[in-house]
Scaffold this active site. Structure first.
Site, mmCIF file in Angstrom:
data_model
loop_
_atom_site.group_PDB
_atom_site.id
_atom_site.type_symbol
_atom_site.label_atom_id
_atom_site.label_comp_id
_atom_site.label_asym_id
_atom_site.label_seq_id
_atom_site.Cartn_x
_atom_site.Cartn_y
_atom_site.Cartn_z
ATOM 1 N N ARG A 218 -7.086 6.694 2.880
ATOM 2 C CA ARG A 218 -6.077 6.319 3.881
ATOM 3 C C ARG A 218 -5.419 7.535 4.523
ATOM 4 N NH1 ARG A 218 -1.180 2.519 1.978
ATOM 5 N NH2 ARG A 218 -0.869 4.086 0.378
ATOM 6 N N ARG B 34 -0.603 10.341 2.415
ATOM 7 C CA ARG B 34 0.556 10.163 1.538
ATOM 8 C C ARG B 34 0.367 10.943 0.249
ATOM 9 N NH1 ARG B 34 2.187 3.838 1.538
ATOM 10 N NH2 ARG B 34 2.516 4.316 -0.658
HETATM 11 P P1 AP5 Z 1 -2.170 -1.064 3.011
HETATM 12 O O1 AP5 Z 1 -2.022 -2.190 3.947
HETATM 13 O O2 AP5 Z 1 -1.455 0.218 3.325
HETATM 14 O O3 AP5 Z 1 -1.827 -1.529 1.529
HETATM 15 P P2 AP5 Z 1 -0.420 -1.765 0.859
HETATM 16 O O4 AP5 Z 1 -0.575 -2.928 -0.074
HETATM 17 O O5 AP5 Z 1 0.676 -1.841 1.874
HETATM 18 O O6 AP5 Z 1 -0.365 -0.420 0.019
HETATM 19 P P3 AP5 Z 1 0.792 0.626 -0.198
HETATM 20 O O7 AP5 Z 1 0.136 1.807 -0.822
HETATM 21 O O8 AP5 Z 1 1.579 0.890 1.024
HETATM 22 O O9 AP5 Z 1 1.640 -0.189 -1.222
HETATM 23 P P4 AP5 Z 1 2.556 0.283 -2.322
HETATM 24 O O10 AP5 Z 1 3.106 -1.014 -2.746
HETATM 25 O O11 AP5 Z 1 2.018 1.121 -3.417
HETATM 26 O O12 AP5 Z 1 3.460 1.321 -1.548
HETATM 27 P P5 AP5 Z 1 4.939 1.240 -0.997
HETATM 28 O O13 AP5 Z 1 4.985 2.021 0.233
HETATM 29 O O14 AP5 Z 1 5.459 -0.159 -1.006
HETATM 30 O O15 AP5 Z 1 -3.730 -0.776 2.827
HETATM 31 C C1 AP5 Z 1 -4.203 0.321 2.067
HETATM 32 C C2 AP5 Z 1 -5.464 0.894 2.729
HETATM 33 O O16 AP5 Z 1 -6.492 -0.096 2.695
HETATM 34 C C3 AP5 Z 1 -5.290 1.253 4.213
HETATM 35 O O17 AP5 Z 1 -6.051 2.399 4.483
HETATM 36 C C4 AP5 Z 1 -5.856 0.041 4.962
HETATM 37 O O18 AP5 Z 1 -6.377 0.402 6.217
HETATM 38 C C5 AP5 Z 1 -6.936 -0.431 4.013
HETATM 39 N N1 AP5 Z 1 -7.108 -1.863 4.032
HETATM 40 C C6 AP5 Z 1 -6.126 -2.819 4.005
HETATM 41 N N2 AP5 Z 1 -6.655 -4.045 4.009
HETATM 42 C C7 AP5 Z 1 -8.013 -3.879 4.016
HETATM 43 C C8 AP5 Z 1 -9.120 -4.762 4.011
HETATM 44 N N3 AP5 Z 1 -8.958 -6.092 3.978
HETATM 45 N N4 AP5 Z 1 -10.365 -4.228 4.011
HETATM 46 C C9 AP5 Z 1 -10.549 -2.885 4.016
HETATM 47 N N5 AP5 Z 1 -9.527 -1.986 4.041
HETATM 48 C C10 AP5 Z 1 -8.289 -2.475 4.031
HETATM 49 O O19 AP5 Z 1 5.738 1.998 -2.179
HETATM 50 C C11 AP5 Z 1 5.573 3.384 -2.403
HETATM 51 C C12 AP5 Z 1 6.544 3.819 -3.497
HETATM 52 O O20 AP5 Z 1 7.901 3.584 -3.086
HETATM 53 C C13 AP5 Z 1 6.420 3.095 -4.855
HETATM 54 O O21 AP5 Z 1 5.404 3.656 -5.665
HETATM 55 C C14 AP5 Z 1 7.838 3.288 -5.421
HETATM 56 O O22 AP5 Z 1 8.003 4.591 -5.936
HETATM 57 C C15 AP5 Z 1 8.716 3.156 -4.179
HETATM 58 N N6 AP5 Z 1 9.153 1.769 -3.933
HETATM 59 C C16 AP5 Z 1 8.810 0.988 -2.850
HETATM 60 N N7 AP5 Z 1 9.380 -0.220 -2.939
HETATM 61 C C17 AP5 Z 1 10.095 -0.227 -4.092
HETATM 62 C C18 AP5 Z 1 10.876 -1.225 -4.752
HETATM 63 N N8 AP5 Z 1 11.017 -2.458 -4.247
HETATM 64 N N9 AP5 Z 1 11.457 -0.890 -5.932
HETATM 65 C C19 AP5 Z 1 11.323 0.355 -6.463
HETATM 66 N N10 AP5 Z 1 10.587 1.344 -5.904
HETATM 67 C C20 AP5 Z 1 9.967 1.048 -4.722
#
Ligand code: AP5
Length: 216
Positions: free
Chosen positions: A127, A161
């Protein structure tokens, strides 16, 4: 319409949320995006947040709950919102329930994307995004039409990232299994959880979301 999109890191929550924003006019409330904006701002809490995120751990519940409550109160959520990356612990799920009833709001759908862990590692390791407009790309699935140039804004710099490194992805998956997966029974007991296969193409997954939303 208000909904939660649940699933492990890389399940496609952000990708599907963007499509729902375009199609249904909802606002995407991504706690990950909010935290990355805080880190980018260079503030003191941002430094602490960066350390936690780079370890693949979770930011304290009270900070996250306050952040979401503030966003839900904004007039821009009038057509509804998608919670992407929140709630992530049972404490957050219970706090969300209390917050919604206090604001006389309800959650219409809780959609879980089910994706194998080997697929997740492939998705996250490839990504990248445009450094200017943030549009997302992928080494294997979605490269810019013109090599090295963003399709949307023409910028020529891209970012990866820091928490997409394989060792951090492993910690993020562990945090998901231990702290986030326990909220799934919380929502299935309420009868609002719908689980869908998140391993098809982006369009195939979106079609399934559309079916759920159209079903009321
Ligand atoms: P994408 O759509 O980006 O997936 P995602 O589920 O949104 O993945 P993230 O990595 O953003 O989720 P996350 O939950 O770990 O991160 P977040 O930012 O919330 O897709 C991923 C890739 O796959 C892309 O390249 C896309 O193009 C591809 N793709 C998607 N669908 C596809 C398909 N069908 N086929 C093929 N390819 C596909 O959190 C980050 C950090 O923030 C956490 O680790 C934590 O430290 C903190 N944090 C965030 N929220 C909280 C909370 N509520 N509480 C505490 N800490 C938090």
């Amino acid at each position: 319409m208000n909904l939660i999109i649940l699933g492990p890191p890389g399940a496609g929550k952000g990708t599907q949320s963007e499509k729902m924003v375009e199609t249904f006019g909802l606002v995407q409330l991504s706690t990950g995006d909010m935290l990355r904006a805080e880190v980018k701002s260079g503030s003191e809490p941002g430094d602490e947040t960066k350390n936690i995120m780079d370890l693949g751990e979770l930011v304290p519940d009270d900070r996250i709950v306050a952040m979401i409550s503030k966003q839900i109160d904004k007039p821009s959520t009038v057509k509804g919102f998608i919670l992407d990356g929140f709630p992530r612990t049972t404490v957050q799920a219970r706090a969300l329930d209390a917050m919604l009833s206090e604001k006389s709001l309800k959650m219409d759908h809780v959609i879980q994307l089910v994706v194998d862990e080997n697929v997740i590692v492939e998705r996250l390791s490839g990504r990248f995004s445009c450094s200017e407009c943030g549009v997302g790309y992928h080494d294997s699935f979605k490269n810019p039409v013109e090599d090295g140039k963003c399709d949307k804004c023409g910028a020529q710099e891209f970012l990866r990232r820091s928490d997409d490194k394989p060792e951090t992805v492993r910690s993020r998956l562990l945090a998901y299994r231990e702290q986030t997966a326990p909220i799934i029974p919380f929502y299935s007991d309420k009868g609002v959880l719908q689980s869908i296969d998140g391993m098809g193409t982006v369009e195939e997954v979106f079609d399934k979301i559309n079916e759920i939303v159209a079903g009321g």
